[in-house]
Design a protein around this motif. Structure first.
Motif, PDB file in Angstrom:
ATOM      1  N   ASP A  36      21.827 -25.864 -23.711  1.00  0.00           N
ATOM      2  CA  ASP A  36      21.436 -27.086 -24.406  1.00  0.00           C
ATOM      3  C   ASP A  36      20.732 -28.064 -23.460  1.00  0.00           C
ATOM      4  O   ASP A  36      19.786 -28.748 -23.854  1.00  0.00           O
ATOM      5  N   SER A  37      21.190 -28.116 -22.218  1.00  0.00           N
ATOM      6  CA  SER A  37      20.543 -29.004 -21.242  1.00  0.00           C
ATOM      7  C   SER A  37      19.114 -28.550 -20.973  1.00  0.00           C
ATOM      8  O   SER A  37      18.219 -29.375 -20.741  1.00  0.00           O
TER       9      SER A  37
ATOM     10  N   ILE B 203      14.357 -31.248 -28.242  1.00  0.00           N
ATOM     11  CA  ILE B 203      15.527 -32.079 -27.947  1.00  0.00           C
ATOM     12  C   ILE B 203      16.539 -32.003 -29.092  1.00  0.00           C
ATOM     13  O   ILE B 203      17.752 -31.920 -28.856  1.00  0.00           O
TER      14      ILE B 203
ATOM     15  N   HIS C 125      18.899 -28.496 -37.251  1.00  0.00           N
ATOM     16  CA  HIS C 125      18.622 -27.601 -36.126  1.00  0.00           C
ATOM     17  C   HIS C 125      17.378 -26.753 -36.415  1.00  0.00           C
ATOM     18  O   HIS C 125      16.509 -26.614 -35.561  1.00  0.00           O
TER      19      HIS C 125
ATOM     20  N   TRP D 203      26.523 -25.532 -22.817  1.00  0.00           N
ATOM     21  CA  TRP D 203      25.991 -26.818 -22.333  1.00  0.00           C
ATOM     22  C   TRP D 203      24.793 -26.621 -21.411  1.00  0.00           C
ATOM     23  O   TRP D 203      23.884 -27.455 -21.368  1.00  0.00           O
TER      24      TRP D 203
ATOM     25  N   LEU E 231      20.502 -30.942 -29.054  1.00  0.00           N
ATOM     26  CA  LEU E 231      21.550 -31.893 -29.439  1.00  0.00           C
ATOM     27  C   LEU E 231      22.304 -31.483 -30.693  1.00  0.00           C
ATOM     28  O   LEU E 231      23.485 -31.787 -30.844  1.00  0.00           O
ATOM     29  N   ILE E 232      21.601 -30.815 -31.622  1.00  0.00           N
ATOM     30  CA  ILE E 232      22.223 -30.413 -32.897  1.00  0.00           C
ATOM     31  C   ILE E 232      22.272 -28.886 -32.959  1.00  0.00           C
ATOM     32  O   ILE E 232      21.235 -28.227 -32.982  1.00  0.00           O
ATOM     33  N   HIS E 233      23.471 -28.340 -32.955  1.00  0.00           N
ATOM     34  CA  HIS E 233      23.627 -26.894 -32.840  1.00  0.00           C
ATOM     35  C   HIS E 233      23.415 -26.166 -34.163  1.00  0.00           C
ATOM     36  O   HIS E 233      23.640 -26.720 -35.231  1.00  0.00           O
TER      37      HIS E 233
ATOM     38  N   ILE F  55      16.895 -29.791 -23.869  1.00  0.00           N
ATOM     39  CA  ILE F  55      16.639 -31.230 -23.742  1.00  0.00           C
ATOM     40  C   ILE F  55      15.670 -31.505 -22.597  1.00  0.00           C
ATOM     41  O   ILE F  55      14.725 -32.296 -22.736  1.00  0.00           O
TER      42      ILE F  55
END
Length: 199
Positions: free
Chosen positions: A58-59, A99, A115, A55, A103-105, A62
């Motif tokens: 991923d943050s 982004i 991705h 996370w 959001l999409i792994h 983004i």
């Protein structure tokens, strides 16, 4: 004032990305060196046992995407003397691409195509954006030359990566082509702070 705000956002966004990746790699199910050399950035963002801090990575994706869109549309556009429409288009392509990556792994057959599309938008689009920016400002001084070199380097490394996807060192090529945009964000933050009184 706009340049000052955008400059701070660029610097914070780029530093957050570097720190978030380093922390995510530290807790990745591998040694720190192996995580950087043999595992892609995307792997750090996949929610599984290998990456407990997925996370955080991923943050960072983004946030750097939002940073780019905000910084360019809010302030950096004032420094662009020509090619403004391509500048806006590639800013959106790059920002939305990063982004999407957050959001999409990757690693999921159902979503890996999206991705990958996001990654290409972010990496190739981002480095094309840098070349475009360097040639669209009123002057071609040190900042513009640095931006141009980063963009060209990123494009070259992207194609090396593209034709060496099966190489065990592919993650190194990936990072080299991504870091050009992160370095540019930091350098641009400093540039905007130094030029805040002129725009």
């Amino acid at each position: 004032m706009k340049s000052k705000v955008a400059g701070i956002v660029f610097i914070v966004g780029s530093l957050y990305y570097i720190v978030a990746e380093a922390i995510s790699a530290t807790f990745f199910n591998s040694s720190l060196m192996d995580a950087y050399i043999f595992h892609t950035i995307s792997e750090l963002g996949i929610p599984n046992a290998n990456s407990p801090l997925f996370w955080l990575m991923d943050s960072a994706f983004i946030l750097i995407g939002l940073t780019l869109i905000f910084g360019n549309f809010y302030s950096f556009k004032d420094f662009i003397a020509k090619n403004k429409i391509p500048f806006y288009i590639f800013t959106l392509i790059t920002g939305i691409g990063v982004i999407i990556v957050g959001l999409i792994h990757g690693g999921n057959p159902l979503t890996s195509g999206y991705h990958t599309l996001g990654a290409v938008m972010a990496i190739l689009g981002g480095n094309i954006l840098l070349v475009l920016i360097s040639r669209s400002m009123a002057e071609f001084e040190l900042y513009q030359k640095i931006t141009f070199i980063l963009g060209i380097s990123g494009i070259i490394v992207f194609w090396i990566m593209f034709f060496n996807m099966e190489s065990i060192y592919m993650p190194v090529y990936e990072r080299m082509s991504v870091y050009t945009l992160i370095i540019w964000s930091f350098v641009s933050g400093i540039y905007l702070l130094e030029n805040q009184f002129y725009h």
